[in-house]
Design a protein around this motif. Structure first.
Motif, PDB file in Angstrom:
ATOM      1  N   ILE A 182     -14.680 -15.518 -15.038  1.00 26.17           N
ATOM      2  CA  ILE A 182     -15.732 -14.834 -15.796  1.00 26.17           C
ATOM      3  C   ILE A 182     -16.130 -13.547 -15.074  1.00 26.17           C
ATOM      4  O   ILE A 182     -16.250 -12.490 -15.695  1.00 26.17           O
ATOM      5  CB  ILE A 182     -16.956 -15.752 -16.006  1.00 26.17           C
ATOM      6  N   ALA A 183     -16.318 -13.636 -13.762  1.00 25.40           N
ATOM      7  CA  ALA A 183     -16.715 -12.453 -12.991  1.00 25.40           C
ATOM      8  C   ALA A 183     -15.669 -11.348 -13.113  1.00 25.40           C
ATOM      9  O   ALA A 183     -16.015 -10.185 -13.368  1.00 25.40           O
ATOM     10  CB  ALA A 183     -16.922 -12.827 -11.518  1.00 25.40           C
ATOM     11  N   GLN A 184     -14.416 -11.693 -12.959  1.00 23.33           N
ATOM     12  CA  GLN A 184     -13.355 -10.689 -13.026  1.00 23.33           C
ATOM     13  C   GLN A 184     -13.257 -10.085 -14.422  1.00 23.33           C
ATOM     14  O   GLN A 184     -13.231  -8.868 -14.581  1.00 23.33           O
ATOM     15  CB  GLN A 184     -12.005 -11.301 -12.634  1.00 23.33           C
ATOM     16  N   LEU A 185     -13.180 -10.921 -15.428  1.00 29.05           N
ATOM     17  CA  LEU A 185     -13.011 -10.422 -16.795  1.00 29.05           C
ATOM     18  C   LEU A 185     -14.247  -9.673 -17.292  1.00 29.05           C
ATOM     19  O   LEU A 185     -14.127  -8.722 -18.056  1.00 29.05           O
ATOM     20  CB  LEU A 185     -12.642 -11.570 -17.740  1.00 29.05           C
ATOM     21  N   TRP A 186     -15.436 -10.087 -16.848  1.00 28.72           N
ATOM     22  CA  TRP A 186     -16.651  -9.359 -17.221  1.00 28.72           C
ATOM     23  C   TRP A 186     -16.633  -7.974 -16.584  1.00 28.72           C
ATOM     24  O   TRP A 186     -16.978  -6.978 -17.228  1.00 28.72           O
ATOM     25  CB  TRP A 186     -17.897 -10.130 -16.805  1.00 28.72           C
ATOM     26  N   SER A 187     -16.231  -7.912 -15.310  1.00 32.62           N
ATOM     27  CA  SER A 187     -16.213  -6.610 -14.635  1.00 32.62           C
ATOM     28  C   SER A 187     -15.189  -5.664 -15.257  1.00 32.62           C
ATOM     29  O   SER A 187     -15.371  -4.453 -15.225  1.00 32.62           O
ATOM     30  CB  SER A 187     -15.955  -6.768 -13.133  1.00 32.62           C
ATOM     31  N   PHE A 188     -14.128  -6.196 -15.863  1.00 32.61           N
ATOM     32  CA  PHE A 188     -13.136  -5.360 -16.549  1.00 32.61           C
ATOM     33  C   PHE A 188     -13.606  -4.941 -17.941  1.00 32.61           C
ATOM     34  O   PHE A 188     -13.002  -4.084 -18.572  1.00 32.61           O
ATOM     35  CB  PHE A 188     -11.808  -6.102 -16.720  1.00 32.61           C
ATOM     36  N   GLY A 189     -14.671  -5.601 -18.465  1.00 34.95           N
ATOM     37  CA  GLY A 189     -15.153  -5.316 -19.811  1.00 34.95           C
ATOM     38  C   GLY A 189     -14.443  -6.138 -20.877  1.00 34.95           C
ATOM     39  O   GLY A 189     -14.752  -6.015 -22.067  1.00 34.95           O
ATOM     40  N   SER A 190     -13.514  -6.987 -20.463  1.00 33.62           N
ATOM     41  CA  SER A 190     -12.720  -7.764 -21.424  1.00 33.62           C
ATOM     42  C   SER A 190     -13.546  -8.781 -22.190  1.00 33.62           C
ATOM     43  O   SER A 190     -13.369  -8.944 -23.402  1.00 33.62           O
ATOM     44  CB  SER A 190     -11.581  -8.486 -20.696  1.00 33.62           C
ATOM     45  N   LEU A 191     -14.427  -9.492 -21.499  1.00 35.88           N
ATOM     46  CA  LEU A 191     -15.194 -10.537 -22.179  1.00 35.88           C
ATOM     47  C   LEU A 191     -16.215  -9.961 -23.152  1.00 35.88           C
ATOM     48  O   LEU A 191     -16.453 -10.546 -24.213  1.00 35.88           O
ATOM     49  CB  LEU A 191     -15.880 -11.450 -21.158  1.00 35.88           C
ATOM     50  N   GLN A 192     -16.794  -8.821 -22.815  1.00 39.53           N
ATOM     51  CA  GLN A 192     -17.728  -8.195 -23.738  1.00 39.53           C
ATOM     52  C   GLN A 192     -16.999  -7.809 -25.029  1.00 39.53           C
ATOM     53  O   GLN A 192     -17.507  -7.998 -26.128  1.00 39.53           O
ATOM     54  CB  GLN A 192     -18.369  -6.936 -23.120  1.00 39.53           C
ATOM     55  N   LEU A 193     -15.798  -7.278 -24.876  1.00 41.85           N
ATOM     56  CA  LEU A 193     -14.994  -6.853 -26.017  1.00 41.85           C
ATOM     57  C   LEU A 193     -14.581  -8.040 -26.885  1.00 41.85           C
ATOM     58  O   LEU A 193     -14.703  -8.008 -28.106  1.00 41.85           O
ATOM     59  CB  LEU A 193     -13.754  -6.096 -25.527  1.00 41.85           C
ATOM     60  N   THR A 194     -14.087  -9.095 -26.251  1.00 44.51           N
ATOM     61  CA  THR A 194     -13.538 -10.216 -27.013  1.00 44.51           C
ATOM     62  C   THR A 194     -14.594 -11.175 -27.562  1.00 44.51           C
ATOM     63  O   THR A 194     -14.376 -11.801 -28.586  1.00 44.51           O
ATOM     64  CB  THR A 194     -12.530 -11.016 -26.164  1.00 44.51           C
ATOM     65  N   THR A 195     -15.728 -11.305 -26.860  1.00 46.49           N
ATOM     66  CA  THR A 195     -16.735 -12.270 -27.304  1.00 46.49           C
ATOM     67  C   THR A 195     -17.936 -11.621 -27.979  1.00 46.49           C
ATOM     68  O   THR A 195     -18.705 -12.308 -28.650  1.00 46.49           O
ATOM     69  CB  THR A 195     -17.265 -13.105 -26.115  1.00 46.49           C
TER      70      THR A 195
END
Length: 195
Positions: A160-173
């Motif tokens: 979660i920390a890694q993907l959030w920092s990349f902006g991926s989770l905000q985009l996908t969820t």
């Protein structure tokens, strides 16, 4: 002041300069030359105290683990009257907050080459934090293979920390903060919250 005090002071100054540098500019900025410059010493001085660049980076990363461990212990101690599940939620928030607000340090702390070399016992510095996680998971799911469930939960938080920092989770969820993801991770590993 004797020379051992001078050496201890310079060693600490080099680590502090590295901590400041990684905080401000990220892990990629941690060259021996730049750390020495910020500590106000010659570029060869760090080698007297840290024979390799990896040892100096490990000392800096160790400071990150110490800081994260202290934050986690303080937050869990502050919520001891709460249920183990609530304490795990608090611990997860502290972990994710640290990872996202200290991205350079977090990246350095989990660098494979530093952990693999285990300079300055770097691996062992994360064990108390993992021990707290195991203890709380054991209170929530005593029937489980507790270290494995705790390890899976830690891996999930790290992801979660890694993907959030990349902006991926905000985009996908479409999530605006990581809290719903934290709750989903806890539900996935601990079962639904009985509240």
């Amino acid at each position: 002041m004797d020379s051992s005090d001078d050496e201890t002071g310079l060693r600490a100054r080099l680590i502090e300069a590295g901590v400041d540098l990684v905080t401000r500019e990220g892990a990629q900025a941690l060259s021996l030359r730049e750390i020495a410059r910020r500590a106000g010493v010659s570029h060869g001085a760090p080698r007297r105290y840290f024979p390799t660049h990896q040892e100096l980076l490990s000392a800096i990363a160790r400071r990150g683990f110490t800081d994260l461990g202290a934050r986690a212990a303080e937050s869990v101690a502050g919520s001891e009257a709460s249920s183990p599940r609530t304490q795990l939620t608090t611990l997860g928030r502290v972990y994710l907050d640290f990872a996202l607000s200290n991205r350079g340090m977090y990246e350095l702390m989990f660098r494979h080459d530093l952990l693999e070399s285990n300079r300055l016992g770097l691996r062992e510095t994360s064990l108390p934090l993992f021990g707290a996680l195991v203890d709380l998971v054991g209170q929530v799911r005593p029937e489980a293979d507790v270290p494995v469930v705790a390890g899976a939960l830690w891996a999930n938080l790290h992801g979660i920390a890694q993907l959030w920092s990349f902006g991926s989770l905000q985009l996908t969820t479409g999530a605006e903060d990581f809290v719903p993801l934290l709750h989903a991770a806890l539900d996935a590993h601990l079962g639904p919250d009985p509240r």
